[in-house]
Structures are given as C-alpha cells and as structure tokens.
Enzyme design. Structure first.
Site, PDB file in Angstrom:
ATOM      1  N   HIS A 158     -11.231 115.455 -14.711  1.00 37.05           N
ATOM      2  CA  HIS A 158     -10.315 116.150 -13.821  1.00 37.05           C
ATOM      3  C   HIS A 158     -10.349 115.713 -12.454  1.00 37.05           C
ATOM      4  O   HIS A 158     -11.232 115.308 -11.802  1.00 37.05           O
ATOM      5  CB  HIS A 158     -10.670 117.638 -14.141  1.00 37.05           C
ATOM      6  CG  HIS A 158     -10.261 118.392 -15.605  1.00 37.05           C
ATOM      7  ND1 HIS A 158      -9.414 119.445 -15.645  1.00 37.05           N
ATOM      8  CD2 HIS A 158     -10.742 117.977 -16.763  1.00 37.05           C
ATOM      9  CE1 HIS A 158      -9.179 119.350 -16.958  1.00 37.05           C
ATOM     10  NE2 HIS A 158     -10.074 118.666 -17.544  1.00 37.05           N
ATOM     11  N   HIS A 209     -13.286 111.529 -19.769  1.00 39.15           N
ATOM     12  CA  HIS A 209     -12.054 112.587 -19.821  1.00 39.15           C
ATOM     13  C   HIS A 209     -12.552 113.327 -18.198  1.00 39.15           C
ATOM     14  O   HIS A 209     -13.505 113.838 -18.002  1.00 39.15           O
ATOM     15  CB  HIS A 209     -12.243 113.536 -20.913  1.00 39.15           C
ATOM     16  CG  HIS A 209     -11.260 114.649 -20.761  1.00 39.15           C
ATOM     17  ND1 HIS A 209     -10.401 115.088 -21.315  1.00 39.15           N
ATOM     18  CD2 HIS A 209     -11.213 115.971 -19.793  1.00 39.15           C
ATOM     19  CE1 HIS A 209      -9.827 116.308 -21.048  1.00 39.15           C
ATOM     20  NE2 HIS A 209     -10.271 116.593 -20.310  1.00 39.15           N
ATOM     21  N   CYS A 256      -6.888 124.558 -13.030  1.00 36.11           N
ATOM     22  CA  CYS A 256      -7.965 125.789 -13.617  1.00 36.11           C
ATOM     23  C   CYS A 256      -7.459 126.954 -13.142  1.00 36.11           C
ATOM     24  O   CYS A 256      -7.283 127.317 -12.051  1.00 36.11           O
ATOM     25  CB  CYS A 256      -9.236 125.257 -13.242  1.00 36.11           C
ATOM     26  SG  CYS A 256     -10.597 126.739 -13.766  1.00 36.11           S
ATOM     27  N   ARG A 286      -1.910 119.283 -24.637  1.00 40.20           N
ATOM     28  CA  ARG A 286      -3.191 120.116 -24.994  1.00 40.20           C
ATOM     29  C   ARG A 286      -3.865 120.698 -23.794  1.00 40.20           C
ATOM     30  O   ARG A 286      -3.797 121.845 -23.487  1.00 40.20           O
ATOM     31  CB  ARG A 286      -4.249 119.443 -25.934  1.00 40.20           C
ATOM     32  CG  ARG A 286      -5.149 120.543 -26.770  1.00 40.20           C
ATOM     33  CD  ARG A 286      -6.321 120.757 -25.890  1.00 40.20           C
ATOM     34  NE  ARG A 286      -7.111 119.864 -25.264  1.00 40.20           N
ATOM     35  CZ  ARG A 286      -8.050 120.015 -24.494  1.00 40.20           C
ATOM     36  NH1 ARG A 286      -8.311 121.278 -23.854  1.00 40.20           N
ATOM     37  NH2 ARG A 286      -8.802 118.977 -24.027  1.00 40.20           N
ATOM     38  N   ASP A 287      -4.489 119.917 -23.044  1.00 43.49           N
ATOM     39  CA  ASP A 287      -5.203 120.486 -21.832  1.00 43.49           C
ATOM     40  C   ASP A 287      -4.305 120.921 -20.749  1.00 43.49           C
ATOM     41  O   ASP A 287      -4.745 121.858 -20.283  1.00 43.49           O
ATOM     42  CB  ASP A 287      -6.326 119.137 -21.281  1.00 43.49           C
ATOM     43  CG  ASP A 287      -7.512 119.767 -20.507  1.00 43.49           C
ATOM     44  OD1 ASP A 287      -7.497 120.716 -20.243  1.00 43.49           O
ATOM     45  OD2 ASP A 287      -8.191 118.905 -20.347  1.00 43.49           O
ATOM     46  N   ASN A 335      -5.840 117.531 -14.570  1.00 45.02           N
ATOM     47  CA  ASN A 335      -6.582 116.330 -15.101  1.00 45.02           C
ATOM     48  C   ASN A 335      -6.078 115.204 -14.078  1.00 45.02           C
ATOM     49  O   ASN A 335      -5.327 115.288 -13.228  1.00 45.02           O
ATOM     50  CB  ASN A 335      -5.988 116.164 -16.202  1.00 45.02           C
ATOM     51  CG  ASN A 335      -6.409 117.202 -17.346  1.00 45.02           C
ATOM     52  OD1 ASN A 335      -6.167 118.178 -17.489  1.00 45.02           O
ATOM     53  ND2 ASN A 335      -7.288 116.562 -18.360  1.00 45.02           N
TER      54      ASN A 335
END
Ligand code: ZN
Length: 313
Positions: free
Chosen positions: A213, A211, A244, A14-15, A253
C-alpha cells in the site's frame, strides 16, 4: 502471448472497492475488468467472498467472477476470509483463491476472531477442499501473510513471526505466498531483508508475491526493493484506489499505472500497454465519481520518446 518479466495483479475491484463508500454497479465492474484485460493485465482480483451484510460491495461476487472467468487470457483471483467463503468461491468456479492470514495476532483477532494458528489450521482445511476437486480442475490457493510489515493495532511485527507463518502456509499446501503490507508501514530496507529471508527458507523456485500500500508514499520504493530481492508478482490498483477508511487522505494501494511505468521504463516487461491502461481510468471511475484517485503517470503523461520494454502481445 509474450512471456513477461513481472506479473502485475490488478486488485482494485477487490482491495480498492472494499474501501469505497459507494456501490459500483455490476456492469461497471465487468467493463473495468474487460478493459484492463484488453490492456494486457493478465491477473485481476475481482471480488471477495464475504457475507454481503459485512461488505455489501461484494453482493454480486458470483456474477463478477463468472464474467472474469469468461475473459480470454485472464486469471481471475478472489479473496476469501474463511472456510465458508472458500466453499462458496470454489462452488462459483474460482480458479485462484487468496486467503489472508494476519501475522499480527491482534489484527487476526479483530478481523476474523481467530488466532494466527487457528487461521493457519483453517487454511489447511481449505487445502483439503481444493485437493478434493477433480485433478486438472484444482484451484490454486495463495496464503497471504497480511500485516507482514507492521500492524496498526499491534505496532511492529517480528520478522521471525512472518517467516514462521509463511513456512507454515507453505507446509500446509499453499501454491504461493504473498507478503502484504496491509497498512502501509513497510520501508524498502525491511522489504528487501524480509523477502530475502523468506526466499532463503522457502526456496527461490516457490512463488512469493508482494502486496504494498502507498499509505506513506513508499509503495513504489518497496516494490522496487522487492523486485531486487527476486519478487516477480506484484499487486496494485488502478488509480491507487483503496484509501483506508481509518486514515483519511491516506492513499491506497500502489498505483498500477505508475508501477507499470516504473518497470517498463527499466526494461522489465509487464505485457501491459500503458496508454491503454491509463485510458481505463476513465471507463472504470465514471461509475465512482466520489472515489479519491491517485497516480503520477496519468497526470504527467509519458516522457517524450518513451519506449516500453517490449510490445504487449
Ligand atoms: Zn491491501
């Protein structure tokens, strides 16, 4: 299955994929999910229920979730941006649903065109939706406080605001809360302070997850600080996938392999077989030849004589 000391949720599908420019074929996503589960990963965030015209990567969300739900011992997690996404996710059999709520008003407006308060109200409606499911089949709803450690639009985010949003989500009926460093601004001192404050207000029994990064290289340091503050649930991505698009060269992440290595080396059990996990990189990323990957342990190899905390089940 052995009890583990920390639960690591792989959020790469997902991320990570949210930020890659190429579509990962559905079969490759399924193979990745199966391979990580076989390495002992117990929770994977597998897709996002966003309109395909916004993020085409998740056009196969239903199919990927159905596959993940069929993998024994795996908790499949999905992300939903709003009520409609939540309806779709529940209709597709989602059992654990992550709902990001931006603590930063600027981020909230630009991302979902809602104030933080409006987003919390919408979360409360999702709770009603879940509570209308038959008992025993109710999905878990996780309120994810995004930009909890800073925002690239607003800059600093007040800790009182984070606490207020976390408590509001808890009061609205969240099953767990995540504090997310969405843009990689957090430092370990801030992380320790913030999680300690939230636990104090919310109670140590309630699941508060982390969570991080690794945008500025502090991902692992922040994870360790959160662990010391009592956090036992962490998100990360294989190969640190998820750079990003607005910060070229910035890593994504926290790297799952490195996070597992850190905990296992400390004697903290993850239930994950590190050798098998590192091998998943090959399977998973053959389908994404252009993706930028990160990580130390996969390059350096395990230290001579390395003993994991306890054998995976
Ligand atoms: Zn993230």
């Amino acid at each position: 299955m052995h009890k583990v000391d920390v639960v690591i949720t792989e959020v790469g599908p997902r991320d990570g994929l949210q930020n890659t420019k190429n579509f990962m074929p559905t079969a490759a996503k399924k193979a990745w999910i199966s391979a990580e589960a076989a390495a002992g990963v117990r929770a994977i965030e597998v897709c996002s229920f966003v309109p395909a015209k916004l993020i085409p990567q998740f056009i196969d969300a239903e199919e990927v979730l159905a596959h993940a739900n069929s993998v024994a011992g795996l908790t499949a997690v999905v992300l939903v941006p709003n009520f409609k996404g939540c309806e779709r996710a529940l209709a597709s059999g989602a059992r654990r649903v992550m709902v990001p709520i931006s603590v930063s008003e600027a981020h909230s407006m630009s991302n979902v065109r809602k104030t933080t308060t409006q987003a919390i109200e919408e979360f409360a409606r999702m709770v009603e939706l879940v509570r209308a499911q038959p008992p025993g089949q109710r999905a878990q709803l996780v309120g994810a406080c995004s930009t909890a450690f800073g925002c690239s639009l607003q800059g600093a985010v007040a800790e009182d605001d984070v606490l207020r949003v976390a408590l509001a989500l808890r009061a609205a009926g969240a099953d767990a809360i995540t504090l997310a460093d969405t843009v990689g601004y957090a430092n370990p001192e801030q992380v320790k302070r913030m999680f300690s404050r939230v636990y104090k207000a919310i109670g140590a029994d309630f699941a508060v997850e982390a969570h991080f990064h690794n945008t500025r290289g502090l991902g692992l340091a922040n994870a360790l600080a959160a662990y010391e503050a009592g956090v036992r649930h962490f998100d990360s991505t294989l190969g640190g996938l998820g750079g990003c698009p607005f910060a070229p060269g910035a890593s994504g992440n926290v790297v799952t392999e490195d996070l597992v290595f850190m905990f296992e080396a400390m004697g903290v059990s993850t239930g994950i077989d590190l050798g098998k996990l590192i091998a998943v990189r090959q399977t998973a990323f053959a389908a994404l030849p252009d993706a930028e990957l990160y990580g130390h342990i996969s390059k350096a190899g395990l230290p001579k004589g390395f003993e994991p905390s306890a054998q995976a089940a």
